[in-house]
Design a protein around this motif. Sequence first.
Motif, mmCIF file in Angstrom:
data_model
loop_
_atom_site.group_PDB
_atom_site.id
_atom_site.type_symbol
_atom_site.label_atom_id
_atom_site.label_comp_id
_atom_site.label_asym_id
_atom_site.label_seq_id
_atom_site.Cartn_x
_atom_site.Cartn_y
_atom_site.Cartn_z
ATOM 1 N N PHE A 108 0.837 -1.209 0.000
ATOM 2 C CA PHE A 108 0.000 0.000 0.000
ATOM 3 C C PHE A 108 0.869 1.255 0.000
ATOM 4 O O PHE A 108 0.374 2.356 0.169
ATOM 5 N N GLU A 109 2.182 1.083 -0.151
ATOM 6 C CA GLU A 109 3.149 2.192 -0.121
ATOM 7 C C GLU A 109 3.534 2.607 -1.533
ATOM 8 O O GLU A 109 4.142 1.822 -2.268
ATOM 9 N N GLU A 110 3.259 3.836 -1.890
ATOM 10 C CA GLU A 110 3.534 4.263 -3.261
ATOM 11 C C GLU A 110 5.031 4.258 -3.579
ATOM 12 O O GLU A 110 5.439 4.014 -4.722
ATOM 13 N N ARG A 111 5.869 4.481 -2.556
ATOM 14 C CA ARG A 111 7.316 4.557 -2.828
ATOM 15 C C ARG A 111 7.987 3.200 -2.986
ATOM 16 O O ARG A 111 9.156 3.108 -3.346
ATOM 17 N N GLU A 112 7.242 2.153 -2.695
ATOM 18 C CA GLU A 112 7.817 0.806 -2.754
ATOM 19 C C GLU A 112 8.087 0.378 -4.201
ATOM 20 O O GLU A 112 7.307 0.688 -5.095
ATOM 21 N N ALA A 113 9.205 -0.318 -4.407
ATOM 22 C CA ALA A 113 9.447 -0.943 -5.720
ATOM 23 C C ALA A 113 9.124 -2.427 -5.579
ATOM 24 O O ALA A 113 9.642 -3.104 -4.689
ATOM 25 N N ILE A 114 8.249 -2.921 -6.440
ATOM 26 C CA ILE A 114 7.854 -4.336 -6.350
ATOM 27 C C ILE A 114 8.793 -5.146 -7.238
ATOM 28 O O ILE A 114 8.583 -5.285 -8.442
ATOM 29 N N ASP A 115 9.862 -5.644 -6.613
ATOM 30 C CA ASP A 115 10.874 -6.378 -7.370
ATOM 31 C C ASP A 115 11.365 -7.557 -6.534
ATOM 32 O O ASP A 115 10.809 -7.837 -5.468
ATOM 33 N N ALA A 116 12.400 -8.225 -7.024
ATOM 34 C CA ALA A 116 12.897 -9.406 -6.312
ATOM 35 C C ALA A 116 13.342 -9.054 -4.897
ATOM 36 O O ALA A 116 13.145 -9.830 -3.965
ATOM 37 N N ARG A 117 13.919 -7.846 -4.740
ATOM 38 C CA ARG A 117 14.358 -7.457 -3.399
ATOM 39 C C ARG A 117 13.177 -7.318 -2.434
ATOM 40 O O ARG A 117 13.253 -7.708 -1.272
ATOM 41 N N PHE A 118 12.096 -6.764 -2.965
ATOM 42 C CA PHE A 118 10.870 -6.635 -2.163
ATOM 43 C C PHE A 118 10.393 -8.013 -1.685
ATOM 44 O O PHE A 118 10.079 -8.218 -0.512
ATOM 45 N N MET A 119 10.360 -8.960 -2.638
ATOM 46 C CA MET A 119 9.884 -10.306 -2.299
ATOM 47 C C MET A 119 10.804 -10.970 -1.275
ATOM 48 O O MET A 119 10.358 -11.609 -0.327
ATOM 49 N N ARG A 120 12.110 -10.774 -1.483
ATOM 50 C CA ARG A 120 13.081 -11.390 -0.577
ATOM 51 C C ARG A 120 12.925 -10.852 0.847
ATOM 52 O O ARG A 120 12.930 -11.594 1.811
ATOM 53 N N SER A 121 12.737 -9.534 0.951
ATOM 54 C CA SER A 121 12.667 -9.009 2.321
ATOM 55 C C SER A 121 11.338 -9.373 2.982
ATOM 56 O O SER A 121 11.304 -9.592 4.195
ATOM 57 N N ALA A 122 10.258 -9.479 2.210
ATOM 58 C CA ALA A 122 8.989 -9.933 2.817
ATOM 59 C C ALA A 122 9.153 -11.356 3.337
ATOM 60 O O ALA A 122 8.695 -11.699 4.429
ATOM 61 N N LEU A 123 9.845 -12.172 2.554
ATOM 62 C CA LEU A 123 10.063 -13.552 2.958
ATOM 63 C C LEU A 123 10.968 -13.643 4.194
ATOM 64 O O LEU A 123 10.710 -14.406 5.128
#
Length: 394
Positions: free
Chosen positions: A67-82
């Motif tokens: 829900f964060e506009e500044r977020e980049a939805i990429d592999a790094r995003f997925m890795r840190s959520a995991l």
Amino acid sequence: MKQIVLKAGRDKSLLRHHPWIFSGAIERASGDAEPGETVVIRSAEGRFLAYAAVSPRSQIRARVWSFEEREAIDARFMRSALERAVAFRSQVVGQDTDAYRLVHAECDALPGLVVDRYADTAVIQCSSAGADYWRETYADALIETGVCRRVYERSDTEPRNLEGLVPRSGALRGGEPPEGIAVTEGPARFLVDVRRGQKTGFFLDQRDNRARVRAAAHGREVLDVFSYTGGFVVAALTGGAAGVTAIDSSADAIERARENVAASGLEAHRVDWQRADAFARLRALHAEGRRFDLVVLDPPKFAPTERHVARAARAYKDINLWAFRLLRPGGTLFTFSCSGAIDAALFQSIVAGAALDAGVLGRIVARLGAAPDHPVALHFPEGGYLKGLVVKVA
Ligand code: SAH
């Protein structure tokens, strides 16, 4: 990035951070996004609401990553959520087990992704187009966290059909797992077949409830209905049950349950295995005059969807009715439902109806849910599918 614009007033659930966008809420979509592609979700007024993965064929047309506009939805995003999901488990899961859920989908902000750990093997299940899109990233990230050295995929769930995804299973990293992966849960040992077992191989969500049954079982005659691979059977035996009767319709499940009793170093003769239809067998046990001090009812999901609720309610009522009739005065019933479509209030009223018809006074002494490695995000109540009651009869 492609966009989905919602109809006026249809942004309310997103503003409460519920992560699903239904097709009926969509005014228009710019361009045809590929399955799993990330798009921007905007309100009718054009305001940014979220980034989400598109499921072009599903009624749930998109699932939110952020829900964060500044977020980049990429592999790094997925890795840190995991990584966050994995770190959370070290706070809520005890040291006495190496089998637990690492990622609980929407409740870990990773919609459609389930990851379960069985010793050195992680089993990943992608149920949405978005989770499917990033599966290689998840597989790499799981190895990188050091939480496992093998990743196996069991993406063969029912919801994949609704997403237009074909079932897929197989080794992703680290080669084929052994047929039975040995895991530890307190005093118990289980052999988990991640290739063919239900869900990802085992009912991890019942871990804390197994511990409760263990604590209540000493000296008791226990009946475990829908025993599958023997989770509650082993729990009752490790708790010192006088004897256990186990019912399941699957010969294969009973065979594996026997192996688990042996793997836990328990005496097999203390278990009376009954391969039978539970509905008929409960009646037969009653007719034979058998009675028990503790009954566990943990059936399969009788109501996979809302449409099945009425029929499922009758099935739950039936097994609970016969369980009450089979209990000795002072006995205890552990009764569960994993049907998301049957909420806790309805489940309680079904169990109440069963006690009434059985002519027993039942009192709830505990309300149960899934273990904390299956957390329920407050904004996603659907995550709390498992409900249970511990009822003592007078
Ligand atoms: N209580 C188990 C999980 C139950 S899974 C655990 O804690 O691990 C559901 C089980 O119900 C499966 O093993 C399936 O074989 C069995 N089953 C489904 N329908 C049945 C029926 N009508 N009678 C008996 N067993 C049934």
